[in-house]
Design an enzyme around this catalytic site. Sequence first.
Site, PDB file in Angstrom:
ATOM      1  N   TRP A   1       7.828  30.320  53.108  1.00  0.00           N
ATOM      2  CA  TRP A   1       8.030  28.868  53.276  1.00  0.00           C
ATOM      3  C   TRP A   1       6.823  28.216  53.933  1.00  0.00           C
ATOM      4  O   TRP A   1       6.834  27.014  54.182  1.00  0.00           O
ATOM      5  CB  TRP A   1       9.273  28.597  54.128  1.00  0.00           C
ATOM      6  CG  TRP A   1       9.115  28.925  55.599  1.00  0.00           C
ATOM      7  CD1 TRP A   1       8.398  29.969  56.137  1.00  0.00           C
ATOM      8  CD2 TRP A   1       9.662  28.218  56.719  1.00  0.00           C
ATOM      9  NE1 TRP A   1       8.488  29.964  57.499  1.00  0.00           N
ATOM     10  CE2 TRP A   1       9.257  28.911  57.894  1.00  0.00           C
ATOM     11  CE3 TRP A   1      10.459  27.093  56.837  1.00  0.00           C
ATOM     12  CZ2 TRP A   1       9.637  28.486  59.170  1.00  0.00           C
ATOM     13  CZ3 TRP A   1      10.834  26.678  58.113  1.00  0.00           C
ATOM     14  CH2 TRP A   1      10.423  27.368  59.247  1.00  0.00           C
ATOM     15  N   ASP A   2       5.777  29.022  54.217  1.00  0.00           N
ATOM     16  CA  ASP A   2       4.661  28.528  55.033  1.00  0.00           C
ATOM     17  C   ASP A   2       3.947  27.319  54.441  1.00  0.00           C
ATOM     18  O   ASP A   2       3.205  26.625  55.131  1.00  0.00           O
ATOM     19  CB  ASP A   2       3.649  29.646  55.295  1.00  0.00           C
ATOM     20  CG  ASP A   2       4.273  30.826  56.023  1.00  0.00           C
ATOM     21  OD1 ASP A   2       5.351  31.267  55.587  1.00  0.00           O
ATOM     22  OD2 ASP A   2       3.703  31.290  57.011  1.00  0.00           O
TER      23      ASP A   2
ATOM     24  N   GLU B   1      14.271  34.679  62.521  1.00  0.00           N
ATOM     25  CA  GLU B   1      14.665  35.875  61.762  1.00  0.00           C
ATOM     26  C   GLU B   1      15.357  36.920  62.624  1.00  0.00           C
ATOM     27  O   GLU B   1      15.836  37.927  62.102  1.00  0.00           O
ATOM     28  CB  GLU B   1      13.417  36.504  61.138  1.00  0.00           C
ATOM     29  CG  GLU B   1      12.684  35.548  60.247  1.00  0.00           C
ATOM     30  CD  GLU B   1      11.479  36.174  59.570  1.00  0.00           C
ATOM     31  OE1 GLU B   1      10.813  36.997  60.207  1.00  0.00           O
ATOM     32  OE2 GLU B   1      11.215  35.814  58.417  1.00  0.00           O
TER      33      GLU B   1
ATOM     34  N   LYS C   1      13.316  34.155  67.729  1.00  0.00           N
ATOM     35  CA  LYS C   1      11.945  34.569  67.438  1.00  0.00           C
ATOM     36  C   LYS C   1      11.001  33.362  67.460  1.00  0.00           C
ATOM     37  O   LYS C   1       9.879  33.424  67.914  1.00  0.00           O
ATOM     38  CB  LYS C   1      11.895  35.228  66.058  1.00  0.00           C
ATOM     39  CG  LYS C   1      10.515  35.652  65.613  1.00  0.00           C
ATOM     40  CD  LYS C   1      10.544  36.246  64.227  1.00  0.00           C
ATOM     41  CE  LYS C   1       9.156  36.744  63.820  1.00  0.00           C
ATOM     42  NZ  LYS C   1       9.096  37.165  62.422  1.00  0.00           N
ATOM     43  N   GLN C   2      11.497  32.240  66.905  1.00  0.00           N
ATOM     44  CA  GLN C   2      10.617  31.080  66.707  1.00  0.00           C
ATOM     45  C   GLN C   2      11.465  29.817  66.625  1.00  0.00           C
ATOM     46  O   GLN C   2      12.686  29.888  66.597  1.00  0.00           O
ATOM     47  CB  GLN C   2       9.814  31.255  65.427  1.00  0.00           C
ATOM     48  CG  GLN C   2      10.663  31.268  64.164  1.00  0.00           C
ATOM     49  CD  GLN C   2       9.926  31.880  62.985  1.00  0.00           C
ATOM     50  OE1 GLN C   2       9.956  33.083  62.789  1.00  0.00           O
ATOM     51  NE2 GLN C   2       9.265  31.039  62.196  1.00  0.00           N
TER      52      GLN C   2
HETATM   53  C1  BGC Z   1       7.805  34.243  60.291  1.00  0.00           C
HETATM   54  C2  BGC Z   1       8.130  33.415  59.068  1.00  0.00           C
HETATM   55  C3  BGC Z   1       6.889  33.237  58.227  1.00  0.00           C
HETATM   56  C4  BGC Z   1       6.279  34.577  57.899  1.00  0.00           C
HETATM   57  C5  BGC Z   1       5.012  34.461  57.112  1.00  0.00           C
HETATM   58  C6  BGC Z   1       7.160  35.538  59.868  1.00  0.00           C
HETATM   59  O1  BGC Z   1       6.766  36.246  60.997  1.00  0.00           O
HETATM   60  O2  BGC Z   1       8.965  34.535  61.018  1.00  0.00           O
HETATM   61  O3  BGC Z   1       8.641  32.164  59.460  1.00  0.00           O
HETATM   62  O4  BGC Z   1       7.214  32.580  57.047  1.00  0.00           O
HETATM   63  O5  BGC Z   1       5.998  35.257  59.094  1.00  0.00           O
HETATM   64  O6  BGC Z   1       4.052  33.744  57.804  1.00  0.00           O
END
Ligand code: BGC
Length: 804
Positions: free
Chosen positions: A361-362, A500, A620-621
Site C-alpha cells: 500500500w506504500d 500488522e 507496530k505503526q
Molecule cells: C509495514 C507495511 C508496509 C511494508 C512495506 C511493513 O513493515 O508494516 O505497512 O507496507 O512494510 O513497506
Amino acid sequence: MGSGAVNAGRSGWTWGYDAYEPERERLVEALCTLGNGRFATRGSAPECAAGPVHYPGTYLAGCYDRRTSLVDGRTVENEDLVNLPNWTLLRYRRLPEGEAAGPWLSPDSGELRHYAVRLDLRHGTLHRDLLFQDARGRGLRVGHTRIVHMGDPGLAVQRTTFHAYGWSGEIEVESLLDGDVANTGVERYHHLESRHLSGHRTVFAPGGVAGLSCRTDDPGRVVALAVRTDTSPERPARTTSTSTGTAQAYRLPIARGRPAWCAKTLALRTSSDRPPGDPLAAAVEAAARAADFPALRAAHEAAWRRLWEEGELHVPGEAGRILRLHLFHLLQTLSPHTADLDVGVPARGLHGEAYRGHVFWDELFVLPYLGLHFPEVARGLLMYRHRRLPAARATARRAGLRGAMYPWQSGGSGNEETQELHLNPRSGRWLPDRSRLQRHVGSAVAYNVWKYARATGDRGFLHGGGAEILLEVARFWAAAAVLDPALGRYRIRGVVGPDEYHDAYPGAEVPGVDDNAYTNVTAAWVLARGLELLGELPPARREELCGLLALDDEGLARWDDVSRRLHVPFHRGVISQFEGFGELAELDWEAYRARYGDIRRLDRILEAEGDTVNRYQASKQADALMLGYLFRPDELVGLFARLGHRLDDETWRSTVDYYLRRTSHGSTLSSLVHGWVLARLKGAEAWRYCEEALLSDVADVQGGTTGEGVHLGAMAGTIDLVERGITGLEAGPEGLRVDPVALRELPRFAFTLSCGGHRGVRLRILPARLGIRVPAGPGGPFSLVLPGGRRFTLLPGEERWFGL
Ligand code: BGC
C-alpha cells in the site's frame, strides 16, 4: 542529525563516506544506488562480487520470477524481483616493469590507504576514489565514476581511471559480465530458492563488445546485457567466457603522469521491450553504437537537470540534504520513464531484495508527491493497478465477494504474493503470515485515484480507468460489510489493519480482527466517493458502468447505507483500533525498553519469549492515526458525522495521545505518520518524529534493514510531509488551498509544483509569510485559497506574498 555521511563541498548536493567500513558497506551500496526508473544498480564496489560484505545488485523494474521452495516442510511459492547479471565487475592489478604481477586489488586489500565514496545528487553520478600503496611505497590511485543513464533508460556507464605513483609498467584490467548471480541479499530468505536465471548465452562482437543473455522462468523473460569496454591507451582484449559470463582482459601501459582508463558501457534489453526483437542482438548493437563517456554523461546530466527543475524542493540545512537524497532515490525508482512501463511502487525501491521487490500500500505515501510534480508518472502507476483489476476481481470472487480485492503484496501478475510463512529471526521459528488480511490496500488505491484526479484535473482518467477501480473497490466494501442486527451496524470482520501486530484475537482460532477503525472509515469514504463519482459521470458512461458492474438502485442504496452505518468502535473516549482493542492487556513498555533497548519489533521479542503481541494494546505503526494522515480535520469530522459519530477536537487529541503511548514504531512509516499528525496538531513532539522519519534510511533506524533496500514510502513521505503536511496544501478543482502550520525546525523552504494546468508554480514558505509565483504561459488565472477561506486569483507571470 547523525547519518555518518559527509557533506563534501557543503553544497548540500553530495552524499558521501570517507572511510571503508565493511560493516557499513551494504548500507552504502543501498544509499548509493543509481537508477533511471527502468533499472537500478546498487552502489557496490566494482572490484567485488557478492559475499559477506559486498552485495552487487541490478534490478529491472517489474522483472519478477516465481519459484517454489521447501520451507519448514512446506512447499511455498515466491515471486521475486530478480537480481540480474553483474555488469559492474572490474578486476585490476599492477604489473610493474620486470616484475611478477601484484595481487588483485580491492577495498578489502591490505594496501588500501584512502577510500572515499561520493554521490553527486545534482548530476546523478557516483564516484569512488581508492588509493593503494604497497610495502615499497608504490602507489596506485583508482577513480570510478558510474552513471545509470537518466536520458536513455537502456544504458549505464562506469569509467575507471588509474594513476601510478612511484612505478611504471602495466596495469592488468579484467572487465567482466557475471551471470553467476542469485538473490541472496536478504539473510532471512536464505531458505528460499535464490536462482532465477538460466539459459545463459554469451557472445563477443566487434568493437570490444561482450554480450550475455539469460532468462527467468515464470514468466519466461529474456534479459540481455551487453558491455562495450573501451580503454586508453587502446589495446586489444583477450576474451574468455564461462557458461555464465564473459571476461575481457587488457594490459594498459602506465607511468607517473601517464594515466590509463577503462570504460564499461552497458546496454540492457529484454524480450518485453517494444519494438520486439532479439534482446541479445539489440543489446550488442546498442552497446556498440552508444556514444563515448563524455557525451553520455552530458546527456545524462541534462536529463537530471530537467528532473530537478520539476521536482525541486529546497530546504536549508541537513534536513534539506537528507530530503534531497530521498528525492533522488524516489526519482531513480519512479522516473518519467516509469510512465511507459507496467510497474507499481516497489516498497524497497529498486535498491535491494527486501520484501522481494513487492508492491504494497506504500504508494499511498508516494503518489501524492508524484501527482504534484510528475503527474504522468502517477497516472502510469495507477494504470498498473488498473491493468490488475481483473486479477483483483478474481481474488474477490474466490473469497465469495463482488468487486475488486487488491492483494496486500503483489508483483507482476497482480495476484496475492504475500508469503504464507515468515521467519522470526529471534526465535528461529517459522510462523503463519496473515498480513494478507490487510484489505485496506484497496482503499489506498481508490484514494490515490481520487486525489490524483483532483490534483491534476485529469477527468479522462477519473471517468475512465479511475472510475472502474474506485467503483470496484466500493463494490467490494459493500459486499464485505455484513449487517449485525443486534448492533444495528455493518461490520467488516476478520481483517488486519495497518498495524500488522494484531492478526487475531488472543487464543482465537480464526485469523484477523473485527472492525478495524481505519479499514472501516476508509471503506465508508470509498463508498461515499463512489456515489459522488457516479453522480458526476456523463450519463452514458454512468449507464455503461452500472451495466458492467451490475449496479442498480437497490445496490446503490446499500452503498449509501453501508457508508453511513459501518461500525467504528470507541473505548474510554478514544477511537478503538479495532473492536476489543481496549480490552487487551497493557504492556509494561518501560520494562521491555529496559530489558531489550530497541523494541521496535516487539512482535518478534514477545514471540521469542513464548508470548504473543496479540494479547497487548501495542501497535507496530500508526493505524487509527492514519486517518489524520489522509484526511483534514474538517474532512474527518464530516466522515465521522456521516457515520453517526461526533469526532470533536478533544476525542482526536486523546486518540493521538493514546496510540502514541502504545506504538513501537516497527515500520518506518510510523514515525512519518506520527510526525505529520502531530505537526498538524501543533504537538510539541512533532519534530522528534519528523526527524526520525528523515533518519529512517540514512541512519538505518530499523537496524540493518536499509542495506536490503531503501524504504521508499518513508523517503517519499518525508518530502510530502514538507510539501503537503506542513503547508496543509491541497490541489483541487477550486485551486490551491494552503494552510501552513509553523514548525520551528523548518521555518523556511521552497518548492515548485504542477497544479490546475500550470507547471512550475513556485511556493515559498517563510515565518508567517507565503510567496507564490505563477509561471508565465498559457495556463490562465490561478486560484489560491488561504486560511479562513481567503481567495485570491493570480495571473500567469504574477508573484505575490501573503501574511499568514
Ligand atoms: C509495514 C507495511 C508496509 C511494508 C512495506 C511493513 O513493515 O508494516 O505497512 O507496507 O512494510 O513497506
